[in-house]
Write an enzyme that holds these catalytic residues in place. Structure first.
Site, PDB file in Angstrom:
ATOM      1  N   GLU A  81       0.820  -1.216   0.000  1.00 41.11           N
ATOM      2  CA  GLU A  81       0.000   0.000   0.000  1.00 41.11           C
ATOM      3  C   GLU A  81       0.857   1.270   0.000  1.00 41.11           C
ATOM      4  OE1 GLU A  81      -3.098   0.243  -0.331  1.00 41.11           O
ATOM      5  OE2 GLU A  81      -3.551   2.289   0.306  1.00 41.11           O
ATOM      6  N   ASP A  82       1.913   1.274   0.795  1.00 45.94           N
ATOM      7  CA  ASP A  82       2.617   2.527   1.072  1.00 45.94           C
ATOM      8  C   ASP A  82       4.018   2.640   0.496  1.00 45.94           C
ATOM      9  OD1 ASP A  82       0.431   3.338   2.484  1.00 45.94           O
ATOM     10  OD2 ASP A  82       1.215   2.751   4.441  1.00 45.94           O
TER      11      ASP A  82
END
Ligand code: GDP
Length: 391
Positions: A81-82
């Site tokens: 996600e990051d």
């Protein structure tokens, strides 16, 4: 749990050393270095380096004694996600099981939430089923939420209340359904502190007022019970039971009870070796102290859907005050605290026999299955327009 919270990678590795083999620990270390490298330059709202978040999420799961795949999944839960890491890259680097867990957690984080109370129960149900594909995804998500709740003081006020409400509506009940009471209780208490600080601190102060008196009473009951059990040669652990602010709040404000009408302020828990001993101890307790009518529950013969088993009774204590007593075996106690998570926990040193345990897990999964829609998990995850998981 009275254990010290795991806050650093050193704590994490120490705790792992108690139950995991060297090869698995080396893999966990590799996952940590990988996550640390890829989260370099990222920070939490608290100003701490981002990597402390996955470490502490993994720490919550290490406390339960979970397996290496889950711990590695927790350490890596935000990398897709990051950071620049793709799911394919993660699969190449850590294998399909870890990648599947991270993917599951990432997907949950993308769901957008429409705050409509009447939709909650339905969404709730659907999520549980979606996750039943691999329950470890939910375990990581619950630990993620618990750590975010533990660090909620760094959020703006409005966000604090919103997160706390979401937690009470979705995550605490989810933890309850899976029988993970340690996480459920902590989620509830932290949420209440943000949603209704006045009542929260009022209960804390009321509990403090008579604490010494109550503790003395519980201690005298424990000594008395230990004495009687010794006479009949039953091995037992007799303890005062921890109290949870949210459950007292519920009884006072939802069920309109006065503080001094709440029985579980004074409570003992008796843990024995066998089911036979549970009933023997019940008989002894009822001989020693007068039972209160209508307060006996046999959750051994009739377990709760979340696998919880115990005998409950309320008796009149030595000073004439109601005293709640729970009686259960060690296995039941382990499941009462960790529920379905116990399935992935290392059993060594936990005194849990695997006898019958797999059937219990299979039964819980069946219950989840029964609630299943015709739509497959992927499809309704897409169709859900809710966001309780975005952090
Ligand atoms: P009852 O009225 O005797 O069925 O019990 P309550 O629902 O009032 O619960 C009393 C206490 O029993 C709680 O505070 C918990 O300590 C314990 N208990 C009840 N249900 C569960 C459960 O599903 N899991 C766990 N771990 N404890 C439970």
């Amino acid at each position: 749990m009275t254990k010290k919270q795991i806050v650093s990678i050193e704590d994490l590795l120490d705790a792992l050393g108690e139950y995991m083999g060297d090869d698995d620990i080396a893999e966990v270390k590799r996952a940590y270095e990988y996550a640390k490298l890829h989260h370099t330059g990222q920070f939490r709202r608290s100003g701490e380096p981002y990597i402390l978040h996955p470490v502490q999420v993994a720490g919550i799961l290490v406390d339960i004694g979970l397996d290496a795949t889950t711990i590695i999944g927790a350490l890596l839960h935000d990398v897709v996600e990051d950071t620049d890491i793709s799911l394919q890259q993660l699969t190449d680097d850590f294998g399909p099981d870890v990648a599947m867990l991270v993917d599951g957690v990432t997907k949950l984080g993308k769901i957008k939430y429409k705050s409509k109370k009447e939709e909650l129960a339905e969404n709730h149900r659907k999520m549980i089923i979606a996750m039943a594909e691999d329950v470890r995804v939910i375990l990581i998500k619950l630990a993620d939420r618990l750590h975010n709740m533990r660090t909620l003081q760094h959020m703006p006020k409005e966000k604090q209340v919103q997160k706390a409400e979401e937690t009470l509506e979705i995550f605490a009940p989810l933890a309850h359904r899976m029988g993970i009471s340690t996480i459920k209780w902590e989620l509830e208490d932290i949420s209440l502190r943000y949603i209704n600080p006045q009542q929260y601190y009022k209960i804390v102060s009321m509990m403090k007022q008579k604490r010494t008196e109550r503790e003395a009473l519980v201690t005298s009951v424990i000594t008395e019970v230990n004495g009687v059990l010794e006479e009949v040669h039953i091995d037992a652990d007799v303890n005062g039971r921890p109290k949870h602010i949210y459950s007292i709040y519920n009884k006072m404000f939802k069920h309109k009870k006065e503080f001094n009408e709440i029985y579980d302020l004074m409570a003992v828990r008796i843990i024995v070796d066998s089911i036979r001993d549970c009933y023997a101890v019940l008989g002894i307790i009822h001989t020693q102290y007068k039972p209160m009518p209508g307060r006996f529950k046999d959750y051994i013969a009739m377990p709760k859907p979340n696998m919880y088993q115990s005998l409950h009774t309320t008796v009149i204590g030595p000073k004439g005050e109601p005293l709640e007593v729970q009686i259960r075996t060690k296995d039941m106690h382990f499941i009462a605290e960790f529920g379905i998570a116990a399935h992935w926990a290392y059993k060594e040193g936990k005194n849990v026999s695997t006898n019958g345990f797999d059937e219990k897990i299979a039964h819980l999964r069946e219950i989840l299955e029964l609630q299943k829609d015709t739509t497959d998990a992927e499809e309704f995850m897409e169709s859900l327009k809710v966001d309780f998981f975005s952090d």
